[in-house]
Design a protein around this motif. Structure first.
Motif, PDB file in Angstrom:
ATOM      1  N   THR A  48      -3.841  -4.000  46.219  1.00 26.25           N
ATOM      2  CA  THR A  48      -5.263  -3.709  46.069  1.00 26.25           C
ATOM      3  C   THR A  48      -6.040  -4.104  47.323  1.00 26.25           C
ATOM      4  O   THR A  48      -7.094  -3.537  47.598  1.00 26.25           O
ATOM      5  N   LEU A  51      -5.769  -1.017  49.338  1.00 31.19           N
ATOM      6  CA  LEU A  51      -6.685  -0.013  48.805  1.00 31.19           C
ATOM      7  C   LEU A  51      -8.131  -0.348  49.176  1.00 31.19           C
ATOM      8  O   LEU A  51      -8.933   0.543  49.452  1.00 31.19           O
ATOM      9  N   GLY A  52      -8.442  -1.658  49.194  1.00 30.19           N
ATOM     10  CA  GLY A  52      -9.775  -2.070  49.611  1.00 30.19           C
ATOM     11  C   GLY A  52     -10.051  -1.708  51.064  1.00 30.19           C
ATOM     12  O   GLY A  52     -11.142  -1.248  51.414  1.00 30.19           O
ATOM     13  N   PHE A  67     -12.493  -4.711  46.907  1.00 32.82           N
ATOM     14  CA  PHE A  67     -11.383  -5.533  46.425  1.00 32.82           C
ATOM     15  C   PHE A  67     -11.662  -6.074  45.026  1.00 32.82           C
ATOM     16  O   PHE A  67     -10.796  -6.058  44.147  1.00 32.82           O
ATOM     17  N   LEU A  70     -11.569  -3.049  42.416  1.00 31.70           N
ATOM     18  CA  LEU A  70     -10.223  -2.502  42.209  1.00 31.70           C
ATOM     19  C   LEU A  70      -9.363  -3.396  41.328  1.00 31.70           C
ATOM     20  O   LEU A  70      -8.442  -2.911  40.658  1.00 31.70           O
ATOM     21  N   ASN A  71      -9.643  -4.676  41.323  1.00 31.78           N
ATOM     22  CA  ASN A  71      -8.834  -5.608  40.545  1.00 31.78           C
ATOM     23  C   ASN A  71      -9.217  -5.662  39.076  1.00 31.78           C
ATOM     24  O   ASN A  71      -8.441  -6.186  38.259  1.00 31.78           O
ATOM     25  N   GLY A 142      -4.285  -7.316  41.017  1.00 34.79           N
ATOM     26  CA  GLY A 142      -3.650  -6.048  41.333  1.00 34.79           C
ATOM     27  C   GLY A 142      -2.139  -6.083  41.265  1.00 34.79           C
ATOM     28  O   GLY A 142      -1.546  -6.476  40.266  1.00 34.79           O
ATOM     29  N   VAL A 169       0.936   2.376  49.171  1.00 30.21           N
ATOM     30  CA  VAL A 169      -0.414   2.287  49.723  1.00 30.21           C
ATOM     31  C   VAL A 169      -0.417   2.629  51.206  1.00 30.21           C
ATOM     32  O   VAL A 169      -1.306   3.336  51.704  1.00 30.21           O
TER      33      VAL A 169
END
Length: 208
Positions: A48, A51-52, A67, A70-71, A142, A169
């Motif tokens: 994650t 992804l952030g 962040f 997303l978590n 995540g 990712v």
């Protein structure tokens, strides 16, 4: 006679509350410093956090906000499979890391850092931070939650599980980054996850 576990006291099998607070704070600080180094070199990692970074580079949203958001879906898995204490400590670690990554650039000025250096030191700092959190039964949310669950359930090494998920990712990063940046980002992810795989095994560290 066993010493009761409380705010100050601990036992060979369980951390005290004070030790958990220190562990969550220290792990989050190390991780946030690693993120700061990677962000300075415009690099990424997996999970994650990766992804952030992707959202930060593609939309301009701050890493900390991305962040944290997303978590959120992973806390249900944490609560159902790993318990309330793990979930609470993980939520605190994610929130603290998100806050620190937003304010550290104002407190520590790093004008430039060579990408390979950023990858190695940033990945190592994040790995050490996550290692501290793992040993206090917490994570950075995540994929870390998923990796710990799979380790507890099937005995799969958390570092190797997370490395595989991180690769997914990093493949997505081809849409927003150059090959050179991606290569250094892969180095950061490998450094992070090897740190976990080599230093963290549930059967070697039994304190809860």
């Amino acid at each position: 006679m066993k010493t009761p576990v409380g705010f100050w006291s601990s036992s060979p099998e369980r951390h005290s509350l004070l030790e958990d607070i220190q562990g969550v704070a220290a792990g989050s600080m190390l991780a946030a410093l690693g993120v700061t180094l990677l962000a300075t070199a415009q690099l990424m990692v997996g999970g994650t956090a990766g992804l952030g970074f992707l959202l930060r580079y593609s939309t301009g949203i701050s890493f900390g906000a991305a962040f944290f958001i997303l978590n959120l879906p992973f806390y249900w898995l944490a609560y159902r499979r790993l318990g309330l204490p793990f979930t609470v400590k993980t939520f605190a670690a994610v929130a603290l890391t998100a806050i620190l990554t937003s304010i550290l650039p104002q407190l520590i000025t790093v004008s430039s850092v060579e990408p390979i250096t950023a990858a190695v030191f940033g990945g190592l700092l994040m790995g050490c931070g996550m290692l501290v959190l793992f040993r206090h039964r917490a994570s950075l949310g995540g994929f870390g939650i998923l990796a710990l669950y799979l380790q507890d359930r099937f005995g799969w090494r958390a570092g190797f599980v997370q490395l595989g998920l991180d690769c997914v990712v990093l493949i997505l990063s081809f849409f927003v980054a150059s090959p050179a940046v991606i290569a250094c980002s892969v180095l950061a992810a490998v450094t992070l996850n090897l740190t976990l795989a080599i230093n963290h095994r549930a059967d070697r560290y039994i304190v809860r």
